[in-house]
Enzyme design. Structure first.
Site, mmCIF file in Angstrom:
data_model
loop_
_atom_site.group_PDB
_atom_site.id
_atom_site.type_symbol
_atom_site.label_atom_id
_atom_site.label_comp_id
_atom_site.label_asym_id
_atom_site.label_seq_id
_atom_site.Cartn_x
_atom_site.Cartn_y
_atom_site.Cartn_z
ATOM 1 N N LYS A 103 0.874 -1.155 0.000
ATOM 2 C CA LYS A 103 0.000 0.000 0.000
ATOM 3 C C LYS A 103 0.922 1.217 0.000
ATOM 4 C CE LYS A 103 -3.476 2.650 2.351
ATOM 5 N NZ LYS A 103 -3.900 3.152 3.670
ATOM 6 N N GLY A 164 -8.016 9.640 9.609
ATOM 7 C CA GLY A 164 -8.403 9.703 11.008
ATOM 8 C C GLY A 164 -9.429 10.754 11.357
ATOM 9 N N ALA A 190 -9.505 6.173 4.149
ATOM 10 C CA ALA A 190 -9.296 7.334 5.019
ATOM 11 C C ALA A 190 -10.545 8.195 5.162
ATOM 12 C CB ALA A 190 -8.134 8.198 4.549
ATOM 13 N N GLY A 191 -10.861 8.535 6.406
ATOM 14 C CA GLY A 191 -11.924 9.480 6.701
ATOM 15 C C GLY A 191 -13.285 8.873 6.987
ATOM 16 N N ASN A 212 -9.634 1.958 9.741
ATOM 17 C CA ASN A 212 -8.706 1.743 10.845
ATOM 18 C C ASN A 212 -9.188 2.480 12.094
ATOM 19 O OD1 ASN A 212 -5.061 1.982 11.263
ATOM 20 N ND2 ASN A 212 -6.620 1.324 12.662
ATOM 21 N N THR A 213 -9.070 3.807 12.079
ATOM 22 C CA THR A 213 -9.325 4.595 13.290
ATOM 23 C C THR A 213 -10.687 4.315 13.907
ATOM 24 O OG1 THR A 213 -7.863 6.366 12.533
ATOM 25 C CG2 THR A 213 -9.489 6.940 14.204
#
Length: 262
Positions: A103, A164, A190-191, A212-213
């Site tokens: 990645k 995040g 992301a986001g 993830n976050t």
């Protein structure tokens, strides 16, 4: 996670369309349980957090908590600020025995962590030429996405919002163009902070999402992982079935004309 159509990236096929990152978990044990609950088959790990020395310090290496028979380990070059640094990290991972998948992340700005399009394209050209399966993290830039596809990347991974931030799909119009023009899978990365964001992404026609976050910082990461798993599955099923078009006017679900005439 079973969907009507499997996800195909390069020469591999996956039943899950939910990729999961490994940062920010309170412990590696919690992370391992969340990965299981997510039903994911692709797990990303920042190379700067992994022990690639071969020293195998007990209980110290994140790689000891990821079953490589069960998950495709996707090394990421997070922390790299240039194409040269990203390529060096990818080669180091391959030398250490990790998959020739990467990645590709290059974000020199420490405040917003936005990817550098020029360095990303440069690194992708080199890594594809060296035989890596490259999944680049990019801004929601349709022109860059097409250039990367021409280079030979396996996916494009546009951000929905800054890493995040949990703000959802702020770059919707650009991502829609990327999906429309895509010749490789589009992974929204992301986001995404809520399961509804993930369902929204899948309903748009994205091929997968990376979370993830939102999972890692949840009060119960495993339960949140299950929520995202269900959302991705439902959103994809709805997309495959076919969502109704959007109208500018109202349309009665029970026509009144015959009733009034009677």
């Amino acid at each position: 996670m079973i969907t009507g159509q499997p996800l195909k990236i390069a020469d591999r096929t996956f039943s899950s369309r939910l990729m999961v990152g490994t940062g920010k978990f309170s412990s590696y044990g919690v992370m391992r349980e969340a990965l299981q609950a997510a039903g994911t088959e692709i797990v990303t790990v920042a190379l700067r957090r992994a022990d690639l020395s071969g020293a195998a310090v007990p209980q110290a290496d994140i790689l000891d908590f990821i079953d490589r028979e069960k998950y495709l380990l996707l090394p990421n070059t997070s922390g790299a600020m240039t194409a040269e640094e990203a390529c060096r990290l990818a080669r180091l991972a391959a030398t250490a025995g990790l998959p020739m998948w990467v990645k590709l992340e290059i974000h020199p700005d420490p405040r917003y962590l936005l990817p550098d399009p020029i360095e990303t394209l440069k690194a992708a050209e080199v890594l594809v030429r060296e035989g890596f399966t490259v999944l680049p993290y990019i801004n929601a830039d349709p022109v860059l996405a097409r250039r990367l596809q021409d280079v030979g990347v396996a996916t494009v991974m546009p951000l929905a919002a800054p890493i995040g931030s949990n703000r959802g799909i702020e770059a919707r119009r650009q991502i829609e163009i990327i999906i429309e023009q895509a010749q490789v899978p589009v992974v929204i990365d992301a986001g995404l902070g809520r399961p509804s964001h993930a369902a929204d992404a899948m309903e748009m026609g994205a091929d997968a999402v990376l979370i993830n976050t939102a999972i890692a910082i949840a009060g119960d990461p495993s339960e949140m992982a299950r929520c995202f798993r269900s959302a991705v599955e439902s959103g994809r099923r709805a997309f495959e079935i076919g969502l109704p078009g959007v109208l500018t006017r109202a349309e009665a679900s029970s026509p009144l004309t015959g009733f009034l005439q009677a």
